[in-house]
Write a protein that holds these residues in place. Structure first.
Motif, PDB file in Angstrom:
ATOM      1  N   VAL A  23      38.473   7.619  -7.216  1.00 50.65           N
ATOM      2  CA  VAL A  23      37.585   7.417  -8.253  1.00 50.65           C
ATOM      3  C   VAL A  23      38.038   6.758  -9.328  1.00 50.65           C
ATOM      4  O   VAL A  23      37.508   6.280 -10.308  1.00 50.65           O
ATOM      5  CB  VAL A  23      37.004   8.928  -8.553  1.00 50.65           C
ATOM      6  N   GLY A  24      39.420   7.161  -9.782  1.00 52.98           N
ATOM      7  CA  GLY A  24      40.385   6.320 -10.831  1.00 52.98           C
ATOM      8  C   GLY A  24      40.455   7.345 -11.872  1.00 52.98           C
ATOM      9  O   GLY A  24      40.827   7.173 -12.891  1.00 52.98           O
ATOM     10  N   LEU A  25      40.024   8.637 -11.462  1.00 57.96           N
ATOM     11  CA  LEU A  25      40.436   9.717 -12.586  1.00 57.96           C
ATOM     12  C   LEU A  25      41.559  10.737 -12.350  1.00 57.96           C
ATOM     13  O   LEU A  25      41.146  11.498 -11.345  1.00 57.96           O
ATOM     14  CB  LEU A  25      39.041  10.496 -12.950  1.00 57.96           C
ATOM     15  N   ARG A  26      42.512  10.682 -12.862  1.00 59.45           N
ATOM     16  CA  ARG A  26      43.654  11.492 -12.629  1.00 59.45           C
ATOM     17  C   ARG A  26      44.392  11.924 -13.724  1.00 59.45           C
ATOM     18  O   ARG A  26      44.825  10.844 -14.546  1.00 59.45           O
ATOM     19  CB  ARG A  26      44.724  10.810 -11.778  1.00 59.45           C
ATOM     20  N   ALA A  27      44.621  13.041 -14.254  1.00 54.58           N
ATOM     21  CA  ALA A  27      45.377  13.324 -15.101  1.00 54.58           C
ATOM     22  C   ALA A  27      47.228  13.050 -14.957  1.00 54.58           C
ATOM     23  O   ALA A  27      47.554  13.041 -13.786  1.00 54.58           O
ATOM     24  CB  ALA A  27      45.433  14.811 -15.426  1.00 54.58           C
ATOM     25  N   ARG A  28      47.768  12.534 -15.831  1.00 53.55           N
ATOM     26  CA  ARG A  28      49.031  12.296 -15.606  1.00 53.55           C
ATOM     27  C   ARG A  28      50.156  13.351 -15.155  1.00 53.55           C
ATOM     28  O   ARG A  28      50.856  13.139 -14.308  1.00 53.55           O
ATOM     29  CB  ARG A  28      49.832  11.634 -16.901  1.00 53.55           C
ATOM     30  N   GLY A  29      49.904  14.372 -15.765  1.00 55.44           N
ATOM     31  CA  GLY A  29      50.539  15.757 -15.153  1.00 55.44           C
ATOM     32  C   GLY A  29      50.285  15.954 -13.628  1.00 55.44           C
ATOM     33  O   GLY A  29      51.156  16.195 -12.952  1.00 55.44           O
ATOM     34  N   ASP A  30      49.086  15.833 -13.400  1.00 56.41           N
ATOM     35  CA  ASP A  30      48.533  15.878 -11.645  1.00 56.41           C
ATOM     36  C   ASP A  30      49.330  14.874 -11.084  1.00 56.41           C
ATOM     37  O   ASP A  30      49.843  15.024  -9.836  1.00 56.41           O
ATOM     38  CB  ASP A  30      47.266  15.901 -11.307  1.00 56.41           C
TER      39      ASP A  30
END
Length: 68
Positions: A23-30
């Protein structure tokens, strides 16, 4: 020396990481936590299965639309 215990690698966690990557949605911490805890081999295998399922779904959808 105290070692940082690695979290248990699970199929569900790997699948979620790959799905969010599609999807292209990922938090940097995750993302950084995934890099530390997930196996590259598992990511590749789940990614290939995901691509196969995506392409198969598109082919079936196009065949269904053309048939109607």
């Amino acid at each position: 020396m105290a070692q940082n215990p690695r979290k248990k690698i699970s199929l569900w966690r790997t699948t979620k990481a790959v799905a969010w990557s599609f999807v292209g949605l990922r938090a940097r911490g995750d993302y950084e936590e995934d890099i530390k805890n997930l196996s590259p081999i598992h990511i590749i295998v789940v990614g290939l299965v995901g691509v196969f399922v995506f392409v198969a779904t598109l082919v079936l959808l196009v065949n269904w639309m053309v048939a109607t």
